[in-house]
Motif scaffolding. Structure first.
Motif, short mmCIF file in Angstrom:
data_model
loop_
_atom_site.label_atom_id
_atom_site.label_comp_id
_atom_site.label_asym_id
_atom_site.label_seq_id
_atom_site.Cartn_x
_atom_site.Cartn_y
_atom_site.Cartn_z
N GLU A 136 0.85 -1.21 0.00
CA GLU A 136 0.00 0.00 0.00
C GLU A 136 0.87 1.25 0.00
N LYS A 137 1.89 1.24 0.89
CA LYS A 137 2.76 2.42 0.96
C LYS A 137 3.49 2.61 -0.37
N MET A 138 3.97 1.51 -0.93
CA MET A 138 4.75 1.62 -2.18
C MET A 138 3.87 2.13 -3.32
N LYS A 139 2.60 1.70 -3.33
CA LYS A 139 1.68 2.16 -4.39
C LYS A 139 1.53 3.69 -4.31
N LYS A 140 1.38 4.16 -3.10
CA LYS A 140 1.20 5.61 -2.91
C LYS A 140 2.47 6.36 -3.32
N VAL A 141 3.60 5.87 -2.85
CA VAL A 141 4.88 6.53 -3.17
C VAL A 141 5.13 6.49 -4.68
N ALA A 142 4.82 5.35 -5.29
CA ALA A 142 5.03 5.22 -6.75
C ALA A 142 4.19 6.26 -7.49
N SER A 143 2.96 6.47 -7.03
CA SER A 143 2.13 7.46 -7.75
C SER A 143 2.63 8.88 -7.46
N GLN A 144 3.14 9.12 -6.26
CA GLN A 144 3.67 10.46 -5.95
C GLN A 144 4.89 10.81 -6.81
#
Ligand code: NAD
Length: 452
Positions: A136-144
């Motif tokens: 979940e964290k990685m998905k958010k960071v990837a989109s940022q």
């Protein structure tokens, strides 16, 4: 071109020295002017001021020199007097498709607060992949940060980075006890390794990491950001040039207050030690960097408040002295249980140099004092704020592009671990520990980084 315009005999000079042309004449000359500029492949900005009629309309383009070589800075019109601090050259970022691609492993405080934002201000480095245990964290960071889904890896799929051509460097930002494993796996994947400090948990682990990278033919650099930070570099230059006479004594301390006994920093297997390898290391590494020599003897005290749940596995504080071949003594301390303080001072024959917030991410304050007859001259050396993480990553990318050794390679990390082991040994035995022959400091480094 200016000569062509000047030579027109219908042009007349006004008092300010501008050439006046009729409107019709101006338009025809402008067409010619543009034609010559395009045909000659030249950028014609600011080649002269031209006015027509009595309305005094002038060509306002500033004189910017745009070099053909992308690595040369664009030179803008000068406007500041020499009495003000001058800005540096304009940045020379490479086009993104030519930059070195980084996979950042571990998305904790340092990655999210410093490294990923710094990658955005790099000149020749870019973020291309992420590795995390939290999807979940990685998905958010990837989109940022615009990282592709297929470039996001878990710790289990980490080895598949081998097949990703967009990744040149793996930057390991995990707890210290995991640096060795992820360095060796990353080297086997054929990627260059940038590893956070401390390099590992022991000198033996450092040796294994150096060997693995050498065997795989990849570069290994330890992220000693202070060695790329401008105030620290300036202080080192002033000390080594003996501007203040020979250095005699160094006082250094790096302290902060911990709060969470469950954090990996308080677990010996993941941290390798307490305050010393985490923050005391800055005093050790920066003192060696500034003096340019290696200690021959250390003497240390270690203390932990009995019953404090923060320090059941790792030490609270270490205080140690180092003796150098030139006769300099360095007195260093580190503590996990006092208010933040990150500073050092080099006392020399004719003055001293002091760096407050020396090991912080920003806000360094460099001051000096020097005797001058009956006066003591105090100086506050102001320097532009720069992102030391960006400078550090760009240096590593530079080494990869030019195939040179990093300024802070694995050998530099190994040397610190051997010294930290001697410091712990001295504290345990209650007596000084001699350091068996160290390599010369210069041998522990690659060539000096080329910095703006
Ligand atoms: P952090 O705890 O904030 O982040 C660590 C990350 O590792 C987290 O995302 C965590 O989920 C992950 N992780 C993976 N496996 C783990 C495990 N088994 N146990 C715990 N966490 C695990 O730590 P940080 O402050 O980002 O430090 C990371 C590294 O960076 C350390 O080596 C530290 O010394 C170094 N560091 C360097 C600087 C510097 O200025 N150069 C500053 C801070 C930290």
């Amino acid at each position: 071109m200016k000569q062509q315009l000047d030579s027109q005999n219908s042009a007349s000079e006004n008092n300010a020295g501008f050439s006046y042309l009729s409107r019709k004449r101006f338009l025809s000359e402008t067409k010619k002017y543009l034609a010559v500029g395009v045909m000659g492949g030249l950028v014609m900005e600011g080649t002269g001021s031209v006015a027509f009629g009595q309305s005094n309309i002038m060509a306002m383009s500033p004189p910017a020199q745009v070099p053909v070589d992308k690595s040369e800075p664009i030179v803008l019109e000068k406007w500041k007097s020499e009495v003000d601090q001058q800005s540096g050259p304009t940045p020379t970022p490479m086009p993104p498709d030519q930059r070195i691609g980084y996979a950042v492993v571990g998305l904790g405080h340092l990655s999210l607060e410093e490294i990923l934002p710094a990658l955005n201000s790099c000149k020749n480095s870019k973020l291309t992949a992420l590795v995390s245990g939290s999807p979940e964290k990685m998905k958010k960071v990837a989109s940022q940060y615009g990282v592709k889904t297929e470039n996001c890896y878990s710790y289990e799929t980490y080895d598949q980075i081998k097949n990703n051509k967009e990744v040149d460097v793996i930057y390991i930002v995990l707890p210290n006890g995991l640096h060795k494993e992820y360095t060796i796996r990353g080297a086997k994947a054929g990627k260059h390794i940038l590893c956070e400090k401390p390099m590992a948990n022991s000198s033996q682990e450092c040796r294994e990491m150096i060997d693995a990278c050498a065997k795989a033919g990849v570069k290994l650099m330890v992220a000693y950001r202070i060695q790329y930070q401008p105030h620290n570099r300036k202080l080192r230059e002033l000390v080594q040039s003996k501007e203040f006479g020979s250095p005699k004594f160094v006082e250094a301390s790096n302290c902060q207050a911990s709060a969470n006994p469950d954090h990996w920093r308080h677990k010996i297997k993941l941290a390798g030690g307490g305050a010393l390898p985490d923050i005391g290391l800055y005093c050790l590494n920066t003192t060696r960097f500034v003096l340019g020599e290696e200690p021959t003897e250390v003497f240390a005290y270690q203390y932990t408040t009995p019953g404090n749940p923060l320090f059941t596995e790792v030490e609270e504080m270490v205080s140690w002295q180092m003796r150098f071949p030139s006769g300099v003594i360095a007195s260093c301390s580190t503590n996990y249980n006092v208010h933040e303080s990150r500073r050092y001072r080099v006392l020399c024959e004719k003055g001293w140099l002091n760096l407050d917030k020396a090991y912080a991410y920003k806000g360094q304050e460099l001051t000096t004092a020097k005797a001058s007859g009956k006066l003591e001259l105090n100086q506050n050396i102001g320097m532009a704020e720069t992102d030391q993480f960006a400078i550090e990553m760009d240096h590593f990318s530079d080494c990869i592009m030019k195939n040179t050794k990093p300024f802070t390679p694995g050998e530099e990390g190994l040397q610190d671990h051997m010294l930290m082991e001697a410091i712990y040994q001295s504290a345990k035995d209650g007596k000084p520990v001699k350091i068996k022959a160290s390599p010369a400091t210069a041998k522990l480094h690659g060539p000096e980084p080329e910095l703006d």
